[in-house]
Write an enzyme that holds these catalytic residues in place. Structure first.
Site, PDB file in Angstrom:
ATOM      1  N   SER A 108       0.794  -1.234   0.000  1.00  0.00           N
ATOM      2  CA  SER A 108       0.000   0.000   0.000  1.00  0.00           C
ATOM      3  C   SER A 108       0.824   1.282   0.000  1.00  0.00           C
ATOM      4  O   SER A 108       0.243   2.370  -0.073  1.00  0.00           O
ATOM      5  CB  SER A 108      -0.955   0.007   1.198  1.00  0.00           C
ATOM      6  OG  SER A 108      -2.017  -0.886   0.983  1.00  0.00           O
ATOM      7  N   LYS A 111       0.081   3.766  -2.669  1.00  0.00           N
ATOM      8  CA  LYS A 111      -0.943   4.803  -2.567  1.00  0.00           C
ATOM      9  C   LYS A 111      -0.350   6.202  -2.422  1.00  0.00           C
ATOM     10  O   LYS A 111      -1.064   7.199  -2.571  1.00  0.00           O
ATOM     11  CB  LYS A 111      -1.889   4.472  -1.411  1.00  0.00           C
ATOM     12  CG  LYS A 111      -2.712   3.220  -1.697  1.00  0.00           C
ATOM     13  CD  LYS A 111      -3.374   2.632  -0.472  1.00  0.00           C
ATOM     14  CE  LYS A 111      -4.089   1.331  -0.829  1.00  0.00           C
ATOM     15  NZ  LYS A 111      -4.525   0.555   0.337  1.00  0.00           N
ATOM     16  N   SER A 165      -5.955   3.542   4.412  1.00  0.00           N
ATOM     17  CA  SER A 165      -5.353   2.673   3.396  1.00  0.00           C
ATOM     18  C   SER A 165      -6.428   1.897   2.641  1.00  0.00           C
ATOM     19  O   SER A 165      -6.269   0.701   2.348  1.00  0.00           O
ATOM     20  CB  SER A 165      -4.340   1.707   4.022  1.00  0.00           C
ATOM     21  OG  SER A 165      -3.457   1.194   3.059  1.00  0.00           O
TER      22      SER A 165
END
Length: 330
Positions: A108, A111, A165
Site C-alpha cells: 500500500s 498509494k 489505506s
C-alpha cells in the site's frame, strides 16, 4: 554518500550545450574547469555583442544520489527486512542503504503515488459516486467501508486512501480520474518515469500483489520526496484522524471517521529521542511483507525520509525503522 552530479549526465549535457552554442559558427562556448565534474556548473556563451553565463540544471540537483553498495547494515538488525534506506533531504546524503535499488513489492505504499496523482491532476472538490467494482474486494482487504452508490468528494477519498489505506478508495480514485484501473496505471507509470523512478512499474492504484507491480526503495524515495512538495499531500500524510461527511447510497447524510495506520502518529510506537515523526504511509501484504515510508525531522530540524520494505513482522518493521533513524538519521 553525498548528493553529487554524475559524470555521464554532466558530460552529455555539456556536449549538447556546446553543440547548440557553436553549431551555427556564430558563437563560441568557453567552459571553465571543464574536467571538474563536481564544481563545473557554468558555461559561458561568447558573441560579438555580449557574454552570457548559462547555469545548467541537472536532473540530480537537490536529490540524494548514492552508489550501489550497502552501507551501515552491519550495525543494525538489517536481516529482518529485504531493503531499507535513510535519505537526508537537507544534506542530500544517503547515510544508510540496504538493497535500495533491488526490485520490491510496495504493497500500500503504492498509494503515495495514487494520492499525489489525484491531488496534482484532479479537482479535490469533485463529487465521486462509488462503483460496484470499487467495493468488490477480498474479505481481508484494507477498506474504508464504502458502499456502491455512496457519494463523497475526491478529497475525502484521498484522506481515506492514505489514513485508512482503503483499497476501495484507491479504485474509486482511479475510476474517477481515468475511467478504469488500467488507464490510471498508465498515468502512474508515466508520472513515475517523469520523476525518475525508472525501476518501477505499477498495474493498480492500491498495491495489491501482482508480479508486474514493483518498485525499489530508491524509487519510492524519489516519488515520496516529489509528492511532499505539494502542500495538500504534505498535510494529508501528516493527519492522524479525519471525519468525512458524505451522502450514502440511499440519499441520507452520513459520516465516517478514519484513523491513520501509521503507529508513530497514534502513539503505538515511539521514535528515537530527538526525532519527530511528521507522517508517511504503511503497506502490508503476504508478498510484500511489512512496509513503511516515513517522513520525520531530527534534532537539527533536518527532514529525513526513511523507508523499510519487506520486514518479516510489524514489530521488526518499527524496530529496524528506529535503528536506522537513531544510527543514521541524526
Amino acid at each position: 554518500m553525498k548528493c553529487i552530479n554524475r559524470l555521464k549526465a554532466i558530460g552529455s549535457i555539456c556536449v549538447l550545450l556546446i553543440t547548440m552554442l557553436t553549431g551555427c559558427g556564430k558563437e563560441e562556448a568557453v567552459i571553465s574547469n571543464a574536467y571538474d565534474v563536481y564544481h563545473n556548473t557554468h558555461i559561458t556563451s561568447v558573441t560579438a555583442e555580449s557574454t552570457t553565463v548559462i547555469t545548467p540544471t541537472f536532473f540530480s540537483e537537490g536529490l540524494c544520489v548514492g552508489g550501489t553498495k550497502n552501507h551501515g547494515t552491519e550495525s543494525v538488525d538489517s536481516a529482518v527486512a529485504g531493503a531499507a534506506g535513510v535519505f537526508n533531504l537537507d544534506t542530500c546524503e544517503i547515510p544508510y542503504s540496504q538493497n535500495i535499488y533491488d526490485t520490491m513489492y510496495p504493497a500500500s505504499t503504492t498509494k503515495i503515488l495514487t494520492a499525489y496523482i489525484a491531488i496534482k491532476y484532479g479537482n479535490l472538490d469533485d463529487t465521486v459516486t462509488i462503483s460496484e467494482n470499487a467495493v468488490t474486494v477480498t474479505s481481508d482487504s484494507s477498506v474504508c467501508n464504502l458502499k456502491a452508490g455512496d457519494r463523497m468528494t475526491l478529497r475525502d477519498l484521498v484522506y481515506g486512501l492514505i489514513l485508512r489505506s482503503g483499497n476501495d478508495a484507491a479504485v474509486s480514485i482511479a475510476e474517477h480520474m481515468s475511467g478504469s484501473i488500467e488507464e490510471f496505471a498508465k498515468l502512474m507509470n508515466t508520472e513515475a518515469a517523469a520523476i525518475g523512478a525508472t525501476g518501477s512499474h505499477f498495474v493498480n492504484p492500491n498495491g495489491l500483489p501482482d508480479e508486474n507491480h514493483y518498485t525499489t526503495v530508491y524509487d519510492m524515495y524519489l516519488i515520496f520526496q516529489h509528492a511532499l512538495s505539494d502542500e495538500t499531500f504534505y498535510q494529508i500524510i501528516s493527519t492522524t484522524n479525519y471525519t468525512t461527511h458524505y451522502t450514502s447510497a440511499d440519499g441520507s447524510a452520513a459520516s465516517m471517521e478514519w484513523s491513520t495506520t501509521n503507529q508513530y502518529l497514534v502513539d503505538k510506537q515511539t521514535p528515537p529521542e530527538g526525532f519527530t515523526v511528521i507522517g508517511g504511509k504503511t503497506g502490508t501484504t503476504g508478498e510484500a511483507g511489512y512496509c513503511l515510508v516515513l517522513l520525520s525531522s531530527n534534532a537539527e530540524g533536518e527532514e529525513i525520509i526513511s523507508i523499510v520494505f519487506k520486514a518479516d513482522c510489524r514489530s521488526n518493521l518499527y524496530l529496524l525503522m528506529n535503528e536506522i533513524l537513531e544510527g543514521f538519521g541524526g
